[in-house]
Design a protein around this motif. Structure first.
Motif, PDB file in Angstrom:
ATOM      1  N   ASN A 101      -3.471   2.074  -6.652  1.00 31.02           N
ATOM      2  CA  ASN A 101      -4.082   1.689  -5.368  1.00 31.02           C
ATOM      3  C   ASN A 101      -3.095   1.733  -4.214  1.00 31.02           C
ATOM      4  O   ASN A 101      -3.229   0.969  -3.244  1.00 31.02           O
TER       5      ASN A 101
ATOM      6  N   ARG B 289      -1.920   6.769  -6.765  1.00 28.01           N
ATOM      7  CA  ARG B 289      -3.310   6.468  -6.422  1.00 28.01           C
ATOM      8  C   ARG B 289      -3.947   5.576  -7.483  1.00 28.01           C
ATOM      9  O   ARG B 289      -4.802   4.732  -7.169  1.00 28.01           O
TER      10      ARG B 289
ATOM     11  N   ASP C  93       0.826  -1.209   0.000  1.00 28.40           N
ATOM     12  CA  ASP C  93       0.000   0.000   0.000  1.00 28.40           C
ATOM     13  C   ASP C  93       0.859   1.258   0.000  1.00 28.40           C
ATOM     14  O   ASP C  93       0.344   2.374   0.064  1.00 28.40           O
TER      15      ASP C  93
ATOM     16  N   ARG D  66      -1.887   3.802  -1.057  1.00 29.23           N
ATOM     17  CA  ARG D  66      -2.572   4.778  -0.207  1.00 29.23           C
ATOM     18  C   ARG D  66      -1.632   5.630   0.630  1.00 29.23           C
ATOM     19  O   ARG D  66      -2.059   6.602   1.246  1.00 29.23           O
TER      20      ARG D  66
END
Length: 359
Positions: free
Chosen positions: A120, A117, A87, A122
């Motif tokens: 995906n 972004r 992430d 974060r």
């Protein structure tokens, strides 16, 4: 009218030929930025190193470039881990000093965030670099790191940029440099003192590149004691250790290790490592130094670091500078480094933006 464009840089199949021209221009931008920051290019990627980074099987590395009237004047390197921390993205920004003041850095960062972004991710981490001379300037405002409260002056252009872009200062690391070789008299004196402090209770073992099978499990145990950014133990086992060694061999990187065996138990209780990159024969980089909590306060860390620096000089006499980064609250290691001859070169700031907290 000035034209500003941002696009993803195509990684060439090889570094020779016309297809590598723009890739090499982006590398040169980064080199010039490092020279402007630190006064030399010892911390700059060579073209070969960046090319290898773009082919790392454990990390997807993307380069965005910003053009001013067609000329590349800045770049954003985006590192996206593919194994752990999926992430997360690390973004490195470089804009030529001559092109500053046009908002190019902000445009590059916005483009990098949009890319991240879209994949995906974060959490974005960016790094700012601050030479020691800049930190001597009195600043009316500071920002405190969330991890340990270390202060960063907002008089720094880089710090103010990250702060205004919505990033939170997470950590400040002391950045130091040591001239090599270590004077023999100094090394001998420090080893004698360390041996006296722990009453010859430890034996030092040294190796390069491949950990002996006898010590592999102990190294894994010590590696597992290191906390990652979230404070959780890193996932580490012998298979992962061997995988990392194989990857280093493929990229031409050498790793020198000195480790301390407790003679009473026969187990390794400390180790320190230094990396030497394939395409830089003048500098080396201090990696982890880990001492089991039960064996701290006996100068074991000092002992193995002296041994490893001496091993470095024997194996790679052309290395003239060893660089290290340390947390400001690691006062013991900072003290050890000072005794070894490390001098402060500045600090680096780790800044974090969490899109989960924004959306």
């Amino acid at each position: 009218m000035t034209e500003i464009t941002i696009e993803q840089l195509r990684v060439p199949d090889a570094l020779d030929g016309d297809s590598a021209t723009e890739f090499l221009q982006a590398v040169e931008v980064s080199r010039k930025v490092r020279v402007n920051t630190w006064g030399n290019d010892e911390l700059a990627y060579t073209a070969e190193e960046l090319f290898q980074l773009c082919h790392d099987p454990y990390e997807w590395y993307v380069v965005l470039v910003v053009r001013l009237d067609g000329a590349i004047v800045g770049r954003a390197g985006i590192a996206l881990p593919l194994d752990d921390n999926t992430d997360l993205a690390h973004v490195t920004l470089d804009v030529l000093p001559a092109a500053e003041g046009r908002g190019l850095g902000r445009k590059l960062l916005e483009a990098a965030e949009l890319f991240v972004r879209g994949e995906n991710r974060r959490i974005v981490v960016v790094e700012t670099n601050h030479p020691a001379a800049d930190l001597r300037v009195e600043a009316p405002e500071h920002v405190a790191a969330t991890r340990d409260g270390s202060l960063m002056p907002l008089s720094s252009r880089e710090a103010l940029f990250a702060h205004n872009a919505g990033y939170v200062l997470e950590q400040v690391e002391q950045f130091g440099a040591c001239a090599l070789p270590l004077p023999p008299s100094l090394g001998g004196r420090l080893k004698d003192r360390a041996i006296a402090a722990h009453s010859s209770a430890y034996a030092v073992h040294r190796w390069m590149d491949t950990c002996p099978e006898k010590w592999a499990q102990d190294i894994v145990r010590l590696e597992q004691s290191i906390s990652d950014d979230d404070g959780a133990p890193e996932a580490w086992d012998v298979a992962k250790l061997r995988e990392a060694e194989e990857l280093s061999a493929l990229t031409g990187r050498h790793t020198l290790v000195s480790a301390a065996e407790c003679l009473e138990t026969g187990a390794l209780v400390a180790f320190t490592s230094i990396s030497v990159l394939k395409h830089r024969d003048d500098v080396a980089f201090q990696d982890d130094t880990v001492v089991d909590s039960q064996h701290r306060g006996k100068d074991v860390g000092l002992h193995i670091k002296v041994e490893n620096m001496e091993q470095l000089t024997r194996e790679f006499p052309q290395v003239k500078t060893l660089y290290t980064w340390n947390s400001p609250d690691n006062t013991y290691m900072l003290s050890v480094n000072a005794q070894l001859g490390f001098v402060s070169a500045g600090v680096t700031g780790q800044w974090r933006k969490d899109f989960n907290a924004i959306d």
